[in-house]
Design an enzyme around this catalytic site. Sequence first.
Site, PDB file in Angstrom:
ATOM      1  N   HIS A 376      -8.963   6.202  -5.664  1.00 54.63           N
ATOM      2  CA  HIS A 376      -8.145   5.903  -4.486  1.00 54.63           C
ATOM      3  C   HIS A 376      -6.651   5.956  -4.743  1.00 54.63           C
ATOM      4  O   HIS A 376      -5.878   5.608  -3.858  1.00 54.63           O
ATOM      5  CB  HIS A 376      -8.476   4.527  -3.920  1.00 54.63           C
ATOM      6  CG  HIS A 376      -9.858   4.414  -3.377  1.00 54.63           C
ATOM      7  ND1 HIS A 376     -10.174   4.649  -2.061  1.00 54.63           N
ATOM      8  CD2 HIS A 376     -11.021   4.115  -3.997  1.00 54.63           C
ATOM      9  CE1 HIS A 376     -11.474   4.479  -1.881  1.00 54.63           C
ATOM     10  NE2 HIS A 376     -12.015   4.160  -3.039  1.00 54.63           N
ATOM     11  N   LYS A 567       1.404  -1.891   6.843  1.00 58.64           N
ATOM     12  CA  LYS A 567       0.653  -1.528   5.635  1.00 58.64           C
ATOM     13  C   LYS A 567       1.203  -2.374   4.499  1.00 58.64           C
ATOM     14  O   LYS A 567       2.211  -3.070   4.688  1.00 58.64           O
ATOM     15  CB  LYS A 567       0.815  -0.039   5.313  1.00 58.64           C
ATOM     16  CG  LYS A 567       2.284   0.432   5.310  1.00 58.64           C
ATOM     17  CD  LYS A 567       2.407   1.937   5.090  1.00 58.64           C
ATOM     18  CE  LYS A 567       2.170   2.757   6.322  1.00 58.64           C
ATOM     19  NZ  LYS A 567       1.278   3.879   6.113  1.00 58.64           N
ATOM     20  N   ARG A 568       0.563  -2.338   3.308  1.00 59.88           N
ATOM     21  CA  ARG A 568       1.137  -3.060   2.180  1.00 59.88           C
ATOM     22  C   ARG A 568       2.574  -2.599   1.938  1.00 59.88           C
ATOM     23  O   ARG A 568       2.929  -1.443   2.201  1.00 59.88           O
ATOM     24  CB  ARG A 568       0.286  -2.826   0.917  1.00 59.88           C
ATOM     25  CG  ARG A 568      -1.042  -3.530   0.963  1.00 59.88           C
ATOM     26  CD  ARG A 568      -0.868  -5.036   1.063  1.00 59.88           C
ATOM     27  NE  ARG A 568      -0.387  -5.582  -0.178  1.00 59.88           N
ATOM     28  CZ  ARG A 568      -1.141  -6.230  -1.061  1.00 59.88           C
ATOM     29  NH1 ARG A 568      -2.428  -6.437  -0.810  1.00 59.88           N
ATOM     30  NH2 ARG A 568      -0.636  -6.699  -2.173  1.00 59.88           N
ATOM     31  N   LYS A 573       5.460   3.814  -0.224  1.00 62.03           N
ATOM     32  CA  LYS A 573       5.205   3.900   1.222  1.00 62.03           C
ATOM     33  C   LYS A 573       6.513   3.968   2.016  1.00 62.03           C
ATOM     34  O   LYS A 573       6.522   4.244   3.203  1.00 62.03           O
ATOM     35  CB  LYS A 573       4.358   2.713   1.684  1.00 62.03           C
ATOM     36  CG  LYS A 573       2.939   2.715   1.094  1.00 62.03           C
ATOM     37  CD  LYS A 573       2.122   1.525   1.552  1.00 62.03           C
ATOM     38  CE  LYS A 573       0.785   1.369   0.846  1.00 62.03           C
ATOM     39  NZ  LYS A 573      -0.264   2.273   1.364  1.00 62.03           N
ATOM     40  N   THR A 675      -5.296   5.169   6.031  1.00 69.19           N
ATOM     41  CA  THR A 675      -6.326   5.019   7.058  1.00 69.19           C
ATOM     42  C   THR A 675      -5.717   4.388   8.311  1.00 69.19           C
ATOM     43  O   THR A 675      -6.240   4.577   9.408  1.00 69.19           O
ATOM     44  CB  THR A 675      -7.503   4.158   6.554  1.00 69.19           C
ATOM     45  OG1 THR A 675      -6.976   3.028   5.863  1.00 69.19           O
ATOM     46  CG2 THR A 675      -8.383   4.952   5.616  1.00 69.19           C
ATOM     47  N   LYS A 679      -6.223   5.059  12.572  1.00 65.05           N
ATOM     48  CA  LYS A 679      -6.407   4.047  13.622  1.00 65.05           C
ATOM     49  C   LYS A 679      -5.398   4.256  14.751  1.00 65.05           C
ATOM     50  O   LYS A 679      -5.751   4.205  15.937  1.00 65.05           O
ATOM     51  CB  LYS A 679      -6.256   2.631  13.039  1.00 65.05           C
ATOM     52  CG  LYS A 679      -7.354   2.288  12.029  1.00 65.05           C
ATOM     53  CD  LYS A 679      -7.030   1.068  11.178  1.00 65.05           C
ATOM     54  CE  LYS A 679      -7.937   1.043   9.961  1.00 65.05           C
ATOM     55  NZ  LYS A 679      -7.501   0.084   8.919  1.00 65.05           N
TER      56      LYS A 679
END
Length: 833
Positions: A376, A567-568, A573, A675, A679
Amino acid sequence: MPHRRLKKSEPVFSITTLPDLGIDIKDIEDDFKRYYGHRLGRDENCRSVHYVYEALSMVIRDRLTERWKKTYIACKKQDCKKAYYLSMEFLMGRTLSNAMLNLGVDDVVSQAMYDLGLDIEELIDAEPDAGLGNGGLGRLAACFIDSCATLQLPVTGYGLRYEYGMFSQTIVNGEQVEEPDHWLRNGNVWEIERLEYKQRIKFGGHTERHIDKEGITRVSWVDTHDILAVPFDTAIPGYQNGTVNTLRLWKATATEEFDLQEFNAGDYAESVAAKNTAENITMVLYPNDANENGKALRLQQQYLLASASLQDVLEVWVGRHGNDFSNFAAKNCFQLNDTHPSIAVAELMRLLLDNHELSWDDAWTITRNTMAYTNHTLLPEALERWSVDLFKQLLPRLMEIIFEINARFLAEVSAHWPGDKARIARMSLIEEGDQQHVRMAYLAIVGSYSVNGVAELHSKLLQQGLFHDFYQLWPEKFNNKTNGVTPRRWLAACNPELAELITETIGDGWLTDLSLLKKLEIYVDDKAFCKRWYEVQQAAKQKLIDYKKQELGVDLNVNALFDVQVKRIHEYKRQLLNVLHVIHLYDRIKRGDTANWTDRCVLIGGKAAPGYHMAKKIIKLINNVSHVINHDPEVGNKLKLVFLPNYRVSAMEKICPGADLSEQISTAGKEASGTGNMKFMMNGALTIGTLDGANIEIREEVGDDNFFLFGLTEDQVENLRDHYNPAAIISQDEDLQRVINLLESGHFNQFEPGLFDGVIDSMKSPHDPWVTIADFRSFVDAQKRVEAAFQDKDRWTKMSIINCANSGKFSTDRTIAEYNNELWKLTPVHVAK
Ligand code: 376
């Protein structure tokens, strides 16, 4: 021993003869009153919503349990192949609303509750999240088991029952404060403790060798400190198909004789303390996605999961087939969710060799044909390594087995590349150095028949980069399985108004075949349909606004562009890139450059690992910038920045229906899949994103015109590395210069001098791995294209419909069908409804 097996007495009853529980309004109401009044002992004077929630949950749970038994019997009868999803995390969120939807009783139950003067939404909200995961990897496991049940595949989830899940985040003076999440405080009606299936787990001790009657050397692992693993089962219902699968979570407890020893020595307090030490193993979820590792307790957790789950499966096998394992690999397979449970490779070897007396070759063939590994993350710092010293101390027998696996594996490598010493060092399961370490990813690759990444780009990069040597040796092992999300939770349950509109338009087949959403595309030119789509989206935004108003006291404007990044918090990111853009918009307002302005609400949420200082500083920066902007009367409704505290599954269920724009802005090549992107898309949001992870496939599905692309590609990022010059980029871009000046002048930390120096320096460094500055201009330009599109309501609505219509690929039903067709090869088990 309270849980002795029945010997003399044999049951003369069968529960299969019970009449089915009714699902009419009256049945639900009666059962509800019985639970509320008789079981919980409450009446109409009790003002606590919790007991109402609990009584209703018991009503639903009974109906699940009925179908659960039928599924179990159907599987047993068919003696079919089974798969096991081994994961340290199952981020389940709430259960009640999902269970009602999948049972097909949601309308009846809402009505029944309404008749009793109760609001179903309030009851749903009374349930605490089962936050037994960090983020993407854990939520993926939860979506996977939902799809397995919906596809009627015999798959069991195996995980750990943490007493404390993911910490709860509060923001104090702009900073993250972690609070323990005691999610089991009020009990958990969804689980069933199954003491009769407990397993014994060994730790410590040493190994001894002896020659058996046939002259074969056998190994015993002795003088161990054992603990018990007790399973707690939760029902996992498929979508209205009669199937109910199992999620089995292990809890650590002390053994009885451990207590006795201490009692005999006369030390009562010591013995109670020993019990505590044992229970500590499953006390808390580690909140570190990606960095900081090496803690002994974490290795104990991993081994407990692997050992208890494998023993559980082997016990059933031996009960049916004795010690004949010739068919074991044809009937069982284990999917490893990252390397966290990869000690299972060595543990299966141990159980087959030491407990069931198979030869090494037979045991190894079975292991390699039953294990499959999913990776992952490409971040090198996230690759698990365990010190050999720690391993020897905690799991001496497993360390021996890993050394043996490695010796045989390296002989294979030598035969393939004679004399290539460098390659042997690179590929060894043992990393040399000051201290030796076990490379868990390599153990997983060597011990599996399949290695997969979670999006096309990610799988390609695994083959070309991280695992290249292994790919050269075994190209046939490597494959891709692009992630997905379950459309039941992430569209039907969380956005009932949109789901209703879709069903009215194209029927309800999309719930189990999401590719059917494509049918929506012909309605993009239907004015009436577009109008309704727009109205549903606006209503969803209003619902989110009301919710945030109540929770945070902020007032958001329904006509503004809702720009969301949840998100985290992680440097790769690039929440920082988002903040730079917000500061740029603020700067434009301040200098009066607001012709043709688009009002915007930027919502950012996420948790930082408690020891990840940079991520925590980023949260503080977001909150400080938010404070300045939201309190500036000159800014007003033009721009808002809000940090959404305590982001979790149930929060996303409220957020994603209300988003216009989904921020997927990671440095290309770093986000394995993502992911959240799926959504948002499913709920009709548009994506602004880099060519990273599953964004690439999302863009392929919706077409270039319906995706706001920006930023360097993965190749370009890699080629930039040795000559990256952020200072030069800043000096050539006036907008960026002004943003950096605002930051450096302390505009957002007037009473906290120097607070953000580390954050600013990291972006300005030529060694910044995330090349945030390099993508600023391209990001700002893409945001301008977003604004132009948003100002044309009809155009935006069409793009929104097209995004939803093309999200079919991103259902976990598709993902799981691929896992099954290519790797597991299970036959669906139909259950009479
Ligand atoms: C950990 C990752 C590395 C090392 C230790 C970890 C411990 C706990 C949780 C981790 N989480 C992830 O690796 C993770 O959540 N990865 C994400 O997995 C998603 C599902 O495949 C992907 O969509 C995300 O891109 C990926 O970041």
